[in-house]
Design a protein around this motif. Structure first.
Motif, short mmCIF file in Angstrom:
data_model
loop_
_atom_site.label_atom_id
_atom_site.label_comp_id
_atom_site.label_asym_id
_atom_site.label_seq_id
_atom_site.Cartn_x
_atom_site.Cartn_y
_atom_site.Cartn_z
N VAL A 1 59.89 -20.29 38.99
CA VAL A 1 59.71 -18.85 39.04
C VAL A 1 60.42 -18.22 37.84
CG1 VAL A 1 60.14 -16.76 40.39
CG2 VAL A 1 59.68 -18.92 41.56
N GLY A 2 59.75 -17.23 37.25
CA GLY A 2 60.36 -16.44 36.19
C GLY A 2 60.11 -14.97 36.44
N CYS A 3 61.09 -14.13 36.14
CA CYS A 3 60.98 -12.69 36.35
C CYS A 3 61.37 -11.96 35.07
CB CYS A 3 61.92 -12.23 37.45
SG CYS A 3 61.68 -13.05 39.03
N ALA A 4 60.72 -10.83 34.84
CA ALA A 4 61.06 -9.99 33.68
C ALA A 4 60.70 -8.56 33.99
CB ALA A 4 60.32 -10.48 32.43
N ALA A 5 61.31 -7.66 33.26
CA ALA A 5 60.91 -6.26 33.33
C ALA A 5 59.56 -6.12 32.64
CB ALA A 5 61.95 -5.39 32.63
N HIS A 6 58.72 -5.22 33.13
CA HIS A 6 57.41 -4.98 32.54
C HIS A 6 57.26 -3.48 32.34
CE1 HIS A 6 53.07 -4.85 32.01
NE2 HIS A 6 53.11 -6.16 31.82
N PRO A 7 57.00 -3.03 31.09
CA PRO A 7 56.94 -1.59 30.82
C PRO A 7 55.93 -0.82 31.67
CG PRO A 7 56.97 -2.82 28.77
CD PRO A 7 56.83 -3.83 29.88
N ALA A 8 54.79 -1.41 31.96
CA ALA A 8 53.75 -0.70 32.70
C ALA A 8 53.91 -0.81 34.21
CB ALA A 8 52.37 -1.21 32.28
N TYR A 9 54.42 -1.92 34.71
CA TYR A 9 54.45 -2.17 36.16
C TYR A 9 55.86 -2.26 36.73
CZ TYR A 9 49.53 -2.97 35.54
OH TYR A 9 48.21 -2.79 35.23
N GLY A 10 56.86 -2.18 35.89
CA GLY A 10 58.24 -2.27 36.36
C GLY A 10 58.77 -3.69 36.35
N SER A 11 57.99 -4.62 36.91
CA SER A 11 58.43 -6.01 36.95
C SER A 11 57.22 -6.93 36.91
CB SER A 11 59.24 -6.29 38.23
OG SER A 11 58.40 -6.18 39.37
N VAL A 12 57.47 -8.14 36.42
CA VAL A 12 56.47 -9.19 36.45
C VAL A 12 57.16 -10.46 36.95
CG1 VAL A 12 56.80 -9.76 33.99
CG2 VAL A 12 54.72 -10.52 35.16
N VAL A 13 56.53 -11.13 37.90
CA VAL A 13 57.04 -12.39 38.42
C VAL A 13 55.95 -13.43 38.23
CG1 VAL A 13 57.90 -13.64 40.45
CG2 VAL A 13 58.50 -11.23 40.12
N VAL A 14 56.29 -14.51 37.54
CA VAL A 14 55.35 -15.62 37.31
C VAL A 14 55.83 -16.80 38.13
CG1 VAL A 14 54.43 -17.23 35.59
CG2 VAL A 14 54.79 -14.82 34.98
N ILE A 15 54.90 -17.39 38.87
CA ILE A 15 55.19 -18.57 39.68
C ILE A 15 54.28 -19.68 39.19
CG2 ILE A 15 55.25 -19.56 42.00
CD1 ILE A 15 55.30 -16.47 42.90
N ASP A 16 54.89 -20.73 38.61
CA ASP A 16 54.13 -21.89 38.17
C ASP A 16 54.29 -22.99 39.21
OD1 ASP A 16 53.28 -20.60 35.92
OD2 ASP A 16 54.66 -21.58 34.54
N LEU A 17 53.18 -23.60 39.58
CA LEU A 17 53.14 -24.63 40.61
C LEU A 17 52.59 -25.92 40.02
CD1 LEU A 17 51.38 -22.34 43.22
CD2 LEU A 17 53.79 -22.94 43.24
N SER A 18 53.00 -27.05 40.57
CA SER A 18 52.42 -28.31 40.12
C SER A 18 52.31 -29.28 41.29
CB SER A 18 53.27 -28.96 39.01
OG SER A 18 54.38 -29.62 39.54
N GLY A 19 51.46 -30.27 41.07
CA GLY A 19 51.35 -31.37 42.01
C GLY A 19 52.45 -32.39 41.72
N ASP A 20 52.21 -33.63 42.11
CA ASP A 20 53.20 -34.69 41.91
C ASP A 20 53.54 -34.84 40.43
OD1 ASP A 20 53.39 -35.30 44.60
OD2 ASP A 20 51.78 -36.78 44.50
N ARG A 21 54.78 -35.18 40.17
CA ARG A 21 55.25 -35.40 38.80
C ARG A 21 54.73 -36.75 38.30
NH1 ARG A 21 61.48 -33.27 39.19
NH2 ARG A 21 61.04 -31.58 40.61
N LEU A 22 54.15 -36.74 37.11
CA LEU A 22 53.67 -37.99 36.52
C LEU A 22 54.73 -38.69 35.70
CD1 LEU A 22 50.06 -36.89 35.48
CD2 LEU A 22 50.79 -38.13 37.52
N ARG A 23 55.70 -37.95 35.23
CA ARG A 23 56.84 -38.54 34.56
C ARG A 23 58.08 -37.72 34.78
NH1 ARG A 23 55.89 -37.83 28.14
NH2 ARG A 23 53.71 -37.49 28.14
#
Length: 192
Positions: free
Chosen positions: A170-192
């Protein structure tokens, strides 16, 4: 009014005013946002019925009611495991979106989600990305993506409850137009 866009072949939710913000505050742009957001998502995965009861306190809409029905019929799932490399990927993209006041799954440098996750050291056959804007609580972020108002097929909810996606950052930042932005990156099983 809710606004939705189809960007880079992936659906993202731009706003969902039906979600209240009377829960613990997120600190946009602070590294401490990852834990609370992931905990809220894992609470929904681990006890969907309890999360549905929390959603029942939100203003009634057809999308909210549909999300509650989904949660009440869904079984408990294992939590998403935190992965620092996914945190780095999500945090970098959130910062980029906030800095440039953009909303896209494509980075300012033209990078795709796969490019960004691999640069961060994530090797997996399956990756997904969710973007939440305008929420300032971990519950607000999770509820917005689970309600998925106006999103055909509830793609964000489908990703968050996909049993093949087992890791998150998860990453969060301030966003000028919306106040905040939260990005959630997901993955399956780790290959390495």
């Amino acid at each position: 009014m809710n606004r939705k866009r189809l960007l880079a072949g992936l659906l993202i939710v731009l706003s969902c005013p039906t979600v209240s913000i009377a829960h613990a505050r997120l600190e946009a742009g602070q590294s401490g946002c990852a834990g609370p957001v992931l905990a809220a998502i894992n609470a929904a995965r681990g006890d969907p019925a309890a999360f549905a009861r929390r959603l029942e306190r939100e203003p009634a809409t057809a999308a909210r009611d549909e999300a509650i029905d989904f949660l009440l019929s869904h079984r408990s799932m294992p939590p998403l495991a935190p992965w620092a490399a996914l945190d780095a990927s999500a945090d970098g993209h959130a910062a980029d979106l906030g800095r440039r006041s953009r909303v896209s799954h494509v980075g300012a440098d033209g990078s795709t989600l796969r490019d960004r996750t691999q640069r961060a050291g994530v090797w997996s056959m399956m990756v997904a990305e969710e973007i939440s804007l305008g929420q300032d609580s971990e519950f607000g972020v999770a509820a917005q993506l689970i309600i998925d108002d106006g999103v055909a097929g509830a793609g964000h909810r489908a990703d968050l409850f996909n049993p093949l996606l087992r890791n998150a950052g998860v990453g969060c930042a301030a966003h000028p137009a919306y106040g905040s932005v939260v990005v959630i990156d997901l993955s399956g099983d780790r290959l390495r």
